[in-house]
Scaffold this active site. Structure first.
Site, PDB file in Angstrom:
ATOM      1  N   ASP A  67      23.549  58.531  26.777  1.00 24.61           N
ATOM      2  CA  ASP A  67      23.337  59.976  26.696  1.00 24.61           C
ATOM      3  C   ASP A  67      24.643  60.746  26.846  1.00 24.61           C
ATOM      4  OD1 ASP A  67      23.725  59.348  29.352  1.00 24.61           O
ATOM      5  OD2 ASP A  67      21.730  59.938  30.005  1.00 24.61           O
ATOM      6  N   ASN A 135      13.510  60.549  39.645  1.00 22.08           N
ATOM      7  CA  ASN A 135      12.227  60.925  39.047  1.00 22.08           C
ATOM      8  C   ASN A 135      11.769  59.887  38.007  1.00 22.08           C
ATOM      9  OD1 ASN A 135      13.972  61.377  36.957  1.00 22.08           O
ATOM     10  ND2 ASN A 135      13.548  63.564  36.731  1.00 22.08           N
ATOM     11  N   HIS A 137      13.604  58.792  35.508  1.00 19.76           N
ATOM     12  CA  HIS A 137      14.179  58.946  34.166  1.00 19.76           C
ATOM     13  C   HIS A 137      15.111  57.779  33.828  1.00 19.76           C
ATOM     14  CE1 HIS A 137      17.945  61.553  35.364  1.00 19.76           C
ATOM     15  NE2 HIS A 137      18.148  60.290  35.598  1.00 19.76           N
ATOM     16  N   GLU A 142      13.210  62.253  30.548  1.00 21.92           N
ATOM     17  CA  GLU A 142      12.650  62.792  31.784  1.00 21.92           C
ATOM     18  C   GLU A 142      11.142  62.548  31.836  1.00 21.92           C
ATOM     19  OE1 GLU A 142      14.593  63.796  33.992  1.00 21.92           O
ATOM     20  OE2 GLU A 142      16.334  64.811  33.165  1.00 21.92           O
TER      21      GLU A 142
HETATM   22  P1  PGA Z   1      23.157  57.368  39.452  1.00 23.20           P
HETATM   23  O1  PGA Z   1      22.291  57.970  38.255  1.00 23.20           O
HETATM   24  O2  PGA Z   1      23.648  56.021  38.995  1.00 23.20           O
HETATM   25  O3  PGA Z   1      24.282  58.352  39.633  1.00 23.20           O
HETATM   26  O4  PGA Z   1      22.253  57.270  40.642  1.00 23.20           O
HETATM   27  C1  PGA Z   1      21.298  57.203  37.689  1.00 23.20           C
HETATM   28  C2  PGA Z   1      20.489  58.040  36.736  1.00 23.20           C
HETATM   29  O5  PGA Z   1      20.229  59.222  37.034  1.00 23.20           O
HETATM   30  O6  PGA Z   1      20.092  57.518  35.680  1.00 23.20           O
END
Ligand code: PGA
Length: 238
Positions: A67, A135, A137, A142
């Site tokens: 992304d 959450n 995602h 999302e």
């Molecule tokens: P993080 O993010 O590795 O910074 O915890 C993971 C994500 O939100 O996909």
């Protein structure tokens, strides 16, 4: 679904790097799907160290990132292209034209469709490394994400904007839109390695991996993948 608990973040990073390294050794022309975030930083450090030690050759590898924010130039310090250049691409021998990060500046839907065409032309993802949000995602898919979606432009949820505000001076600076690989191209990866670090990720991991398969928890779709390994450590990324 294979699940492993590692005692430290370092061990999780080594184990994740083992999966990537084995994939590269088995097929030097592999297509890697890559995440940003805090969790993969240790894995990228490991991969860079193995390359520096002459043990890992990325010269024929292709990468596709999950992304990118919309509206940030590639050289913006908070863009995911910048993150990847800083933490991995500049430290291994990946040809610049073999690295792909969606999004940036331009019209989201058009860039997303082009990204999927490039991914298809490359034969799809061989090994997808994934993080998971609190959450559930995956990338910027999302809660409520359409399971069959291709790469597409999205509006970020308030929760994700708040979580990512730590990287910006103020929450207002966090871009509201992004382009994300959809659940479909992610789930079409031949092999998936999900990494999660910190006890604060355990609850969502349990919901995703043992709860109902529902768009409300996009990562729950991983339960249907034939070759998915989850690596978890209670230690936060360091
Ligand atoms: P993080 O993010 O590795 O910074 O915890 C993971 C994500 O939100 O996909």
């Amino acid at each position: 679904m294979h699940f492993e608990t590692l005692s430290t973040y370092e061990k999780l990073s080594e184990r994740a790097a083992d999966f990537v390294a084995a994939q590269i050794l088995l097929n030097p022309r592999s297509v890697l799907g890559l995440p940003t975030g805090d969790t993969p930083l240790g894995t990228y450090r490991q991969l860079a160290a193995r390359h520096k030690a002459g043990k890992l050759d990325f010269s024929q590898i292709t990468t596709f990132n999950l992304d990118e924010y919309l509206g940030l130039a590639p050289n913006h310090p908070q863009s995911y292209r910048y993150f990847m250049e800083t933490n991995l691409f500049s430290k291994v021998n990946l040809p610049a034209q073999s690295t792909h990060v969606p999004g940036g500046i331009g019209e989201g839907d058009e860039m997303a469709a082009q990204y999927d065409r490039l991914l298809q032309a490359a034969g799809g993802i061989t090994l997808q490394l994934l993080g998971i949000g609190h959450n559930g995602h995956i990338g910027f898919n999302e809660p409520g994400a359409i399971f069959t979606a291709p790469t597409h432009a999205v509006t970020l949820t308030p929760e994700t904007i708040a979580a990512n505000a730590r990287f910006f001076q103020t929450e207002n600076e966090v871009p509201r839109r992004a382009v994300t690989m959809g659940m479909r191209p992610i789930l079409q990866a031949k092999k998936i390695v999900l990494i999660a670090a910190g006890e604060d990720k355990l609850n969502i991991l349990q919901r995703a991996l043992t709860g109902p398969i529902t768009p409300e928890v996009p990562a729950s779709l991983l339960q249907l993948h034939p070759d998915c390994t989850t690596l978890y450590t209670p230690e936060k990324p360091v």
